[in-house]
Design a protein around this motif. Structure first.
Motif, mmCIF file in Angstrom:
data_model
loop_
_atom_site.group_PDB
_atom_site.id
_atom_site.type_symbol
_atom_site.label_atom_id
_atom_site.label_comp_id
_atom_site.label_asym_id
_atom_site.label_seq_id
_atom_site.Cartn_x
_atom_site.Cartn_y
_atom_site.Cartn_z
ATOM 1 N N ASN A 1 101.985 -20.454 91.176
ATOM 2 C CA ASN A 1 102.403 -19.798 89.866
ATOM 3 C C ASN A 1 101.429 -20.724 88.502
ATOM 4 O OD1 ASN A 1 103.201 -19.180 87.159
ATOM 5 N ND2 ASN A 1 105.477 -20.273 86.803
ATOM 6 N N VAL A 2 100.282 -19.468 88.332
ATOM 7 C CA VAL A 2 99.296 -20.299 87.180
ATOM 8 C C VAL A 2 99.505 -19.670 86.239
ATOM 9 C CG1 VAL A 2 97.843 -20.709 89.131
ATOM 10 C CG2 VAL A 2 98.108 -19.114 88.155
ATOM 11 N N SER A 3 100.671 -19.354 85.678
ATOM 12 C CA SER A 3 100.114 -18.806 84.333
ATOM 13 C C SER A 3 100.517 -19.117 82.890
ATOM 14 C CB SER A 3 101.106 -17.321 84.817
ATOM 15 O OG SER A 3 102.838 -18.777 84.516
ATOM 16 N N ILE A 4 101.314 -20.491 83.015
ATOM 17 C CA ILE A 4 101.328 -20.704 81.746
ATOM 18 C C ILE A 4 99.659 -21.586 80.913
ATOM 19 C CG2 ILE A 4 102.551 -23.169 80.658
ATOM 20 C CD1 ILE A 4 104.225 -22.750 82.506
ATOM 21 N N ALA A 5 98.746 -22.221 82.267
ATOM 22 C CA ALA A 5 97.731 -22.903 82.134
ATOM 23 C C ALA A 5 96.523 -22.571 81.168
ATOM 24 C CB ALA A 5 97.352 -23.604 83.211
ATOM 25 N N THR A 6 96.215 -22.875 79.835
ATOM 26 C CA THR A 6 95.132 -22.143 79.078
ATOM 27 C C THR A 6 93.903 -22.449 79.317
ATOM 28 O OG1 THR A 6 96.380 -22.800 76.989
ATOM 29 C CG2 THR A 6 96.946 -20.100 77.989
ATOM 30 N N SER A 7 94.139 -23.701 79.760
ATOM 31 C CA SER A 7 92.523 -23.948 79.911
ATOM 32 C C SER A 7 92.540 -24.761 81.137
ATOM 33 C CB SER A 7 92.549 -25.930 78.830
ATOM 34 O OG SER A 7 93.329 -26.572 79.534
ATOM 35 N N GLY A 8 91.367 -24.605 82.171
ATOM 36 C CA GLY A 8 91.159 -25.670 83.047
ATOM 37 C C GLY A 8 89.496 -25.323 83.721
ATOM 38 N N MET A 9 89.345 -25.527 85.206
ATOM 39 C CA MET A 9 87.359 -25.157 85.347
ATOM 40 C C MET A 9 87.658 -24.928 87.251
ATOM 41 S SD MET A 9 86.872 -28.855 85.940
ATOM 42 C CE MET A 9 87.807 -30.117 87.236
ATOM 43 N N GLY A 10 86.683 -24.147 87.330
ATOM 44 C CA GLY A 10 86.144 -23.994 89.043
ATOM 45 C C GLY A 10 84.906 -24.387 89.396
ATOM 46 N N HIS A 11 84.632 -24.089 90.821
ATOM 47 C CA HIS A 11 83.616 -24.398 91.361
ATOM 48 C C HIS A 11 83.716 -23.339 92.818
ATOM 49 C CE1 HIS A 11 81.440 -26.642 93.489
ATOM 50 N NE2 HIS A 11 80.435 -27.450 92.757
ATOM 51 N N THR A 12 82.537 -23.443 92.374
ATOM 52 C CA THR A 12 82.209 -22.224 94.056
ATOM 53 C C THR A 12 80.608 -23.224 94.569
ATOM 54 O OG1 THR A 12 81.309 -20.496 94.527
ATOM 55 C CG2 THR A 12 81.228 -20.487 92.519
ATOM 56 N N ARG A 13 81.057 -24.041 96.011
ATOM 57 C CA ARG A 13 80.118 -25.035 96.103
ATOM 58 C C ARG A 13 79.017 -24.132 96.837
ATOM 59 N NH1 ARG A 13 81.263 -28.961 100.394
ATOM 60 N NH2 ARG A 13 79.656 -30.560 99.966
ATOM 61 N N TRP A 14 77.682 -24.701 96.885
ATOM 62 C CA TRP A 14 77.031 -24.847 98.322
ATOM 63 C C TRP A 14 76.753 -26.319 98.514
ATOM 64 C CZ3 TRP A 14 71.904 -26.479 98.928
ATOM 65 C CH2 TRP A 14 71.162 -25.988 100.337
ATOM 66 N N ALA A 15 76.963 -26.673 99.765
ATOM 67 C CA ALA A 15 77.385 -28.130 100.101
ATOM 68 C C ALA A 15 75.789 -29.003 100.480
ATOM 69 C CB ALA A 15 78.352 -28.041 101.459
ATOM 70 N N THR A 16 76.137 -30.096 99.662
ATOM 71 C CA THR A 16 74.766 -30.404 100.264
ATOM 72 C C THR A 16 75.646 -32.396 100.615
ATOM 73 O OG1 THR A 16 75.373 -31.989 98.096
ATOM 74 C CG2 THR A 16 73.281 -29.980 97.771
ATOM 75 N N HIS A 17 76.279 -32.588 100.407
ATOM 76 C CA HIS A 17 76.881 -33.934 101.389
ATOM 77 C C HIS A 17 78.426 -33.477 101.650
ATOM 78 C CE1 HIS A 17 73.774 -35.645 98.309
ATOM 79 N NE2 HIS A 17 74.676 -36.940 99.251
ATOM 80 N N GLY A 18 78.160 -33.562 103.060
ATOM 81 C CA GLY A 18 79.702 -33.263 104.048
ATOM 82 C C GLY A 18 79.863 -32.067 104.051
ATOM 83 N N LEU A 19 80.505 -31.159 105.500
ATOM 84 C CA LEU A 19 80.940 -30.124 105.451
ATOM 85 C C LEU A 19 81.440 -29.379 104.715
ATOM 86 C CD1 LEU A 19 82.382 -31.161 109.644
ATOM 87 C CD2 LEU A 19 80.028 -30.128 108.668
ATOM 88 N N PRO A 20 81.280 -28.278 104.466
ATOM 89 C CA PRO A 20 81.895 -27.087 103.768
ATOM 90 C C PRO A 20 83.622 -27.114 104.093
ATOM 91 C CG PRO A 20 80.644 -25.365 105.001
ATOM 92 C CD PRO A 20 80.404 -27.103 105.588
ATOM 93 N N ASN A 21 84.717 -28.149 104.654
ATOM 94 C CA ASN A 21 85.760 -27.571 104.319
ATOM 95 C C ASN A 21 86.582 -27.996 103.387
ATOM 96 O OD1 ASN A 21 85.439 -30.556 104.293
ATOM 97 N ND2 ASN A 21 85.413 -30.898 105.964
ATOM 98 N N GLU A 22 87.427 -27.829 103.104
ATOM 99 C CA GLU A 22 88.831 -27.604 101.984
ATOM 100 C C GLU A 22 88.439 -29.258 101.634
ATOM 101 O OE1 GLU A 22 92.338 -26.674 102.660
ATOM 102 O OE2 GLU A 22 93.258 -27.125 100.161
ATOM 103 N N THR A 23 88.782 -29.944 102.158
ATOM 104 C CA THR A 23 88.427 -31.329 101.719
ATOM 105 C C THR A 23 87.414 -31.964 100.485
ATOM 106 O OG1 THR A 23 89.783 -32.645 104.393
ATOM 107 C CG2 THR A 23 89.165 -34.101 102.330
ATOM 108 N N ASN A 24 86.144 -31.554 101.182
ATOM 109 C CA ASN A 24 84.777 -31.340 99.910
ATOM 110 C C ASN A 24 84.856 -30.530 99.514
ATOM 111 O OD1 ASN A 24 84.090 -34.178 101.990
ATOM 112 N ND2 ASN A 24 83.372 -32.207 103.284
ATOM 113 N N ALA A 25 85.222 -29.625 99.501
ATOM 114 C CA ALA A 25 85.623 -28.712 97.868
ATOM 115 C C ALA A 25 86.169 -29.214 96.674
ATOM 116 C CB ALA A 25 86.550 -27.764 98.413
ATOM 117 N N HIS A 26 85.034 -28.734 95.871
ATOM 118 C CA HIS A 26 85.583 -29.240 94.387
ATOM 119 C C HIS A 26 87.032 -28.129 93.447
ATOM 120 C CE1 HIS A 26 81.455 -31.026 93.628
ATOM 121 N NE2 HIS A 26 81.296 -30.285 95.088
#
Ligand code: M6R
Length: 607
Positions: free
Chosen positions: A62-87
């Motif tokens: 449920n994400v409906s209340i938040a009216t601010s935030g941020m997002g990221h789509t990654r092109w890996a430079t350091h570390g594998l492209p897995n969930e842990t390294n995702a922003h």
């Protein structure tokens, strides 16, 4: 290289952020994540893979209340492209989250220092250092704003960051140094993003942030500061003319296809106001008052580099200005011999390519005038160059550059005419012919593209089993051979090499066999007899040939692909979309991800 967006406003933030990330996905797409504050708690949701994987995950939250935030789509430079390294990444207390585009060069040193103070790190990324550093700053400085300034001062390398914290719900911070970041200002909502299309459906009012600036937004206000002194900086809001349509697929299966089909308009837009069909006048007011260089050094990467190679021929023929063209990553690390009356032309669609930008800065330090040939308005190269000529192609979303190159060729042709006329070395007849022929290109391309696509599709199927291709061309077709090979390899993953046709016998001819086809640029120009001889050398070794040529030209090949004729060097204009469409159809037929090929990113902001 990574897309970032921050939002504060009156709408549910997460859908706005996801929509923005979709428009930024061309910048990187190996993992994605969002962060938002709800009930004074920081939530972070991330997923490896494309954005749709993140969306699947979000369906269960449920994400409906938040009216601010941020997002990221990654092109890996350091570390594998897995969930842990995702922003986004966060600090140990899970109060501060950061998304980042760029590379923190001193992250190991910072990690060590922070580790000694009790911070533990769970990812392989350089970015994770930043929220920990800000958390440490919070202890010393007392509030987030000052903690941010304190932390930024310790970062070395390149960054665009966006920061949210449970300490300040509704507030989003951003900062940049050598990586792009723009702010969009709306009514009751504000945005920070890597690129304008991220917030284009909501606002076209944009503030371009400079290196070393820090921005704070909430729903109703925004303020920009000098990141070092934290003193306010006065900024102006600019209204941009792009529309949402331009950043969408408009009925085409892929952005790449849409952008190929936009080329007639791209030529017309680039010429508008610069050439006058009736009087044959050529104007480049952007360069008014600038001395014509004794030598021009073109610096660029990838497709823009190929455009530069093509431009050299025109600049030397029409303007008689000696030109060198160099790959920016090589140029920046040698000591180029540049004279007092030389100039540099930095060609870049995005205007953010790290190597090209570094070449520009190197030359500026030496006092050499730099002209930027850019597509993205307000980009770093556009702002840092002494003069900028915009290509006016509109947003290019597909990672494979197509219409941008077409617009670069157009602008280079105009530049050659402009300087040729100014130097008095261009005959009035040539100028009049060139202007008339340039102006006729939009109609010519418009009429040719549908049939070209059909033929490209047929041929792509026919050659789809090839594991390798050789692209050959001479003269102004040599840069096109390089470009054709680049397009094919980057989206279809078929190995391809572009070669000057005359150079083939000095090595690559050893590769020729019936399974190694040659894509020959055999246009009907004065070099055709030479190209035909080279093709005979291929045929003698049982090589299969696909020849891009013109009706009536004497070319023998296994497959002949006739395209419309255009005058002199402008023959490149109908040849270019043929090469693009062949690569496109091949990649689509082979089921590849056309707009977002593996391992690539649209804007290469790291070296
Ligand atoms: O934005 P730029 O023109 O500076 O980009 C240069 C290259 O990264 C770019 O042309 C790249 O080679 C494309 N993927 C080619 O399609």
């Amino acid at each position: 290289m990574c897309g970032i967006i921050g939002y504060s406003g009156h709408r549910p933030a997460v859908p706005v952020i996801i929509e923005g990330l979709r428009r930024l996905e061309y910048r990187g797409y190996d993992s994605a994540g969002v962060a938002f504050v709800q009930n004074r708690e920081l939530s972070i949701i991330r997923a490896p893979g494309k954005l749709r994987e993140l969306e699947k995950k979000l369906e269960c939250v449920n994400v409906s209340i938040a009216t601010s935030g941020m997002g990221h789509t990654r092109w890996a430079t350091h570390g594998l492209p897995n969930e842990t390294n995702a922003h986004p990444h966060r600090d140990g207390d899970q109060r501060i989250a950061v998304v980042h585009n760029g590379i923190i060069e001193n992250y190991l040193e910072l990690r060590e220092r922070l580790g000694a103070k009790g911070h533990t790190f769970v990812t392989q990324t350089d970015t994770e250092t930043i929220p920990h550093l800000i958390a440490e700053g919070l202890k010393e400085q007392g509030d987030l704003f000052h903690a941010l300034g304190w932390a930024l001062a310790q970062l070395e390398g390149a960054y665009a960051v966006v920061v949210v914290s449970a300490e300040e719900p509704g507030v989003v911070y951003g900062a940049r140094k050598s990586s792009p970041l723009v702010m969009g200002t709306g009514t009751g909502e504000n945005f920070i993003a890597s690129d304008i299309p991220a917030f284009l459906p909501y606002t076209r009012d944009v503030v371009f942030l400079e290196d070393g600036e820090l921005v704070r937004i909430d729903a109703n206000s925004w303020q920009v500061f000098d990141a070092a002194t934290l003193a306010p900086v006065k900024k102006t809001v600019q209204h941009i003319s792009w529309d949402v349509q331009a950043a969408q697929k408009g009925g085409f299966k892929h952005f790449m296809l849409k952008e190929i089909f936009e080329q007639p308009r791209v030529v017309a837009d680039c010429l508008a106001g610069r050439v006058d069909r009736c009087s044959s006048a050529v104007r480049l007011p952007e360069l008014d008052g600038m001395a014509i260089p004794e030598r021009l050094h073109i610096v660029a990467c990838g497709t823009s580099f190929h455009a530069g190679l093509w431009g050299k021929l025109l600049l030397e023929t029409w303007a008689q200005v000696p030109v060198s063209v160099e790959i920016a990553s090589e140029f920046r690390y040698r000591s180029p011999l540049v004279g007092g009356r030389d100039a540099v032309l930095a060609i870049s669609q995005s205007g953010e390519t790290a190597d090209t930008l570094a070449g520009l800065r190197l030359m500026k330090e030496r006092g050499v005038p730099v002209i930027g040939l850019c597509n993205v308005v307000g980009s770093s190269i556009a702002r840092e160059a002494d003069r900028v000529v915009y290509t006016q192609a509109g947003p290019e979303i597909s990672v494979a550059s197509t219409k941008a190159m077409c617009s670069q060729l157009t602008a280079l042709a105009v530049l050659a005419l402009h300087w040729g006329e100014a130097r008095g070395v261009l005959g009035a007849e040539t100028r009049a012919r060139a202007v008339a022929e340039l102006c006729s290109l939009p109609d010519l391309l418009d009429g040719a593209l549908p049939a070209m696509r059909e033929r490209a599709a047929e041929l792509a199927r026919e050659y789809s089993e090839a594991a390798s291709f050789l692209y050959l061309g001479r003269g102004h077709c040599y840069p096109l051979a390089l470009e054709g090979a680049l397009k094919l390899k980057e989206i279809s993953y078929i190995h391809a090499e572009g070669y000057a046709a005359g150079e083939m016998k000095h090595g690559p001819i050893a590769l020729i066999d019936p399974r190694f086809p040659t894509f020959a640029l055999a246009l009907d120009d004065e070099l055709l007899p030479k190209v035909v001889s080279n093709l005979q050398e291929v045929q003698a070794r049982h090589g299969r040939i696909l020849a891009l040529t013109n009706e009536g030209a004497r070319v023998t090949a296994d497959d002949v692909w006739n395209i419309p004729r255009a005058w002199g060097p402008l023959a490149a204009f109908p040849a270019l979309p043929a090469l693009q469409l062949f690569a496109y159809e091949m990649a689509d037929y082979l089921g590849k991800d056309v707009d977002q090929p593996r391992n690539l990113a649209k804007s290469v902001t790291v070296e």
